[in-house]
Design an enzyme around this catalytic site. Sequence first.
Site, PDB file in Angstrom:
ATOM      1  N   HIS A  48      35.443 112.856  39.515  1.00  0.00           N
ATOM      2  CA  HIS A  48      36.855 113.222  39.541  1.00  0.00           C
ATOM      3  C   HIS A  48      37.298 113.780  38.185  1.00  0.00           C
ATOM      4  O   HIS A  48      37.975 113.107  37.407  1.00  0.00           O
ATOM      5  CB  HIS A  48      37.707 112.014  39.931  1.00  0.00           C
ATOM      6  N   HIS A  81      30.602 108.821  43.993  1.00  0.00           N
ATOM      7  CA  HIS A  81      31.426 107.787  44.623  1.00  0.00           C
ATOM      8  C   HIS A  81      30.778 107.176  45.860  1.00  0.00           C
ATOM      9  O   HIS A  81      31.240 106.153  46.361  1.00  0.00           O
ATOM     10  CB  HIS A  81      32.786 108.379  45.009  1.00  0.00           C
ATOM     11  N   GLU A 133      35.300 106.179  47.222  1.00  0.00           N
ATOM     12  CA  GLU A 133      34.404 105.030  47.101  1.00  0.00           C
ATOM     13  C   GLU A 133      34.721 103.975  48.152  1.00  0.00           C
ATOM     14  O   GLU A 133      33.813 103.384  48.757  1.00  0.00           O
ATOM     15  CB  GLU A 133      34.503 104.427  45.700  1.00  0.00           C
ATOM     16  N   THR A 171      34.740  99.913  42.213  1.00  0.00           N
ATOM     17  CA  THR A 171      34.212  99.696  40.856  1.00  0.00           C
ATOM     18  C   THR A 171      35.138 100.176  39.749  1.00  0.00           C
ATOM     19  O   THR A 171      34.940  99.823  38.585  1.00  0.00           O
ATOM     20  CB  THR A 171      32.861 100.412  40.671  1.00  0.00           C
ATOM     21  N   CYS A 201      32.724  98.082  37.254  1.00  0.00           N
ATOM     22  CA  CYS A 201      31.584  98.513  36.453  1.00  0.00           C
ATOM     23  C   CYS A 201      31.815  98.262  34.973  1.00  0.00           C
ATOM     24  O   CYS A 201      32.943  98.200  34.488  1.00  0.00           O
ATOM     25  CB  CYS A 201      31.246  99.970  36.752  1.00  0.00           C
ATOM     26  N   ASN A 231      39.852 105.490  37.581  1.00  0.00           N
ATOM     27  CA  ASN A 231      39.672 104.756  36.321  1.00  0.00           C
ATOM     28  C   ASN A 231      40.535 105.328  35.205  1.00  0.00           C
ATOM     29  O   ASN A 231      40.987 104.600  34.337  1.00  0.00           O
ATOM     30  CB  ASN A 231      38.187 104.701  35.934  1.00  0.00           C
TER      31      ASN A 231
END
Length: 332
Positions: A48, A81, A133, A171, A201, A231
Site C-alpha cells: 500500500h 497482504h 489482509e 498484522t 508484526c 500501518n
Amino acid sequence: MTATTGSRRVLLAAPRGYCAGVDRAVIAVEKALEQYGAPIYVRHEIVHNKYVVQTLERKGAVFVERTEEVPEGAIVMFSAHGVAPTVHEEAERGKLATIDATCPLVTKVHKEAIRYANDDFDILLIGHEGHEEVIGTSGEAPDHITLVDGPEDVAKVEVRDPSKVVWLSQTTLSVDETMETVDALKTKFPGLVSPPSDDICYATQNRQLAVKQMGADSELVIVVGSRNSSNSKRLVEVAKLAGAREAYLVDFASEIEEGWLDGVTTVGVTSGASVPDVLVEEVLEWLSQRGYADVEIVKAAEESITFSLPKELRRDLRAEAAALMQGSRSEK
C-alpha cells in the site's frame, strides 16, 4: 545524521520505512520482471504505497483488482497482504502461473486460522472490514471466523461455545487498540484463547514504539505513507496519543502545508512499513529548507529480519504458463 543543538529540530524515527515483508514483495516484482519480462500482473497493490506502485508500473507491472482481469497464460503475483484460497482457485481456472508474495507473517496468521478451524474453534479476527489482509485471512475459514472491528464491536459478538474461542488479528493494527479489543473480548469470554505468538508484526510494533518515544517531544509529527496503508494511518493515531499536538499523513513532501509549522520547534518524522526511504529524505530536505536542519535519531529497536524470495522465482513460470495453455487447448 547526528543530533545537534538549535532552536528548530527534527526527530527522525528509527526504525521506519520498509519492513522485511514489503522489501521481499517489491524485490519479487522486480525480479519477476527481470526474469520473465513484462507484463507481470499483480493482484491488488503489491504493497500500500502510491510511489512504489507507480514505480513498478513504469517497469512493466500491471495491477488488477480481480484475477479475472489477467489474460490466460499470463503470470500473476499475489500481494504481500495475502489472498483467500478461492483466489488460488480462480488463478487455476484462468490457466495462470502464480507467484505468491504474501508476507510470511501474514501466512503465519492464515495457518493459525486453518489450525483453529480444524479444531472447531470460533475465531474472532480483530481487524478492519474490507482490508485485503482481513479478506484473505477470513477466506481460510469463513464458517469459523467473525470479524471484530475494534472494542465497540465486542458487544454484538456471538460464539457457539465460549470454551472454544480464540482471537487472531490483522498484522498492521495499533498494538494498544488491539489489546483494548482483546481485553474487552476476555471480559465477555473469560475462556478466550490467545494465539501462540503475537499476530501484530514486529515492524508495526517497532515503528509505533519509535513514534511513542518521539511523539511527546514533537509539536508536529509527519508520517510518510499512503492513505490506504493501515500501518501508516495507525502511526498518525499513535503520535497524537503520545502527545503530539498535530500529526499528518502525506505521500510526498509536496503535500506538507507551510501552516503546519506555525509555532513548531520540533517536528517528528517517520514512515509506514511500505515506504521507501527516498520519500523520507525528500521530507527532510523540505524541512531543512525551512530551518529544520538539525536531525536527531530516535531509535526504538534494531531490525535484522529478512525473508527469502518466493520459491516460484526459482522456476520457469513462462514455460509453466505455456503448458497450462497447451493443456487447456488439448482439453478442447
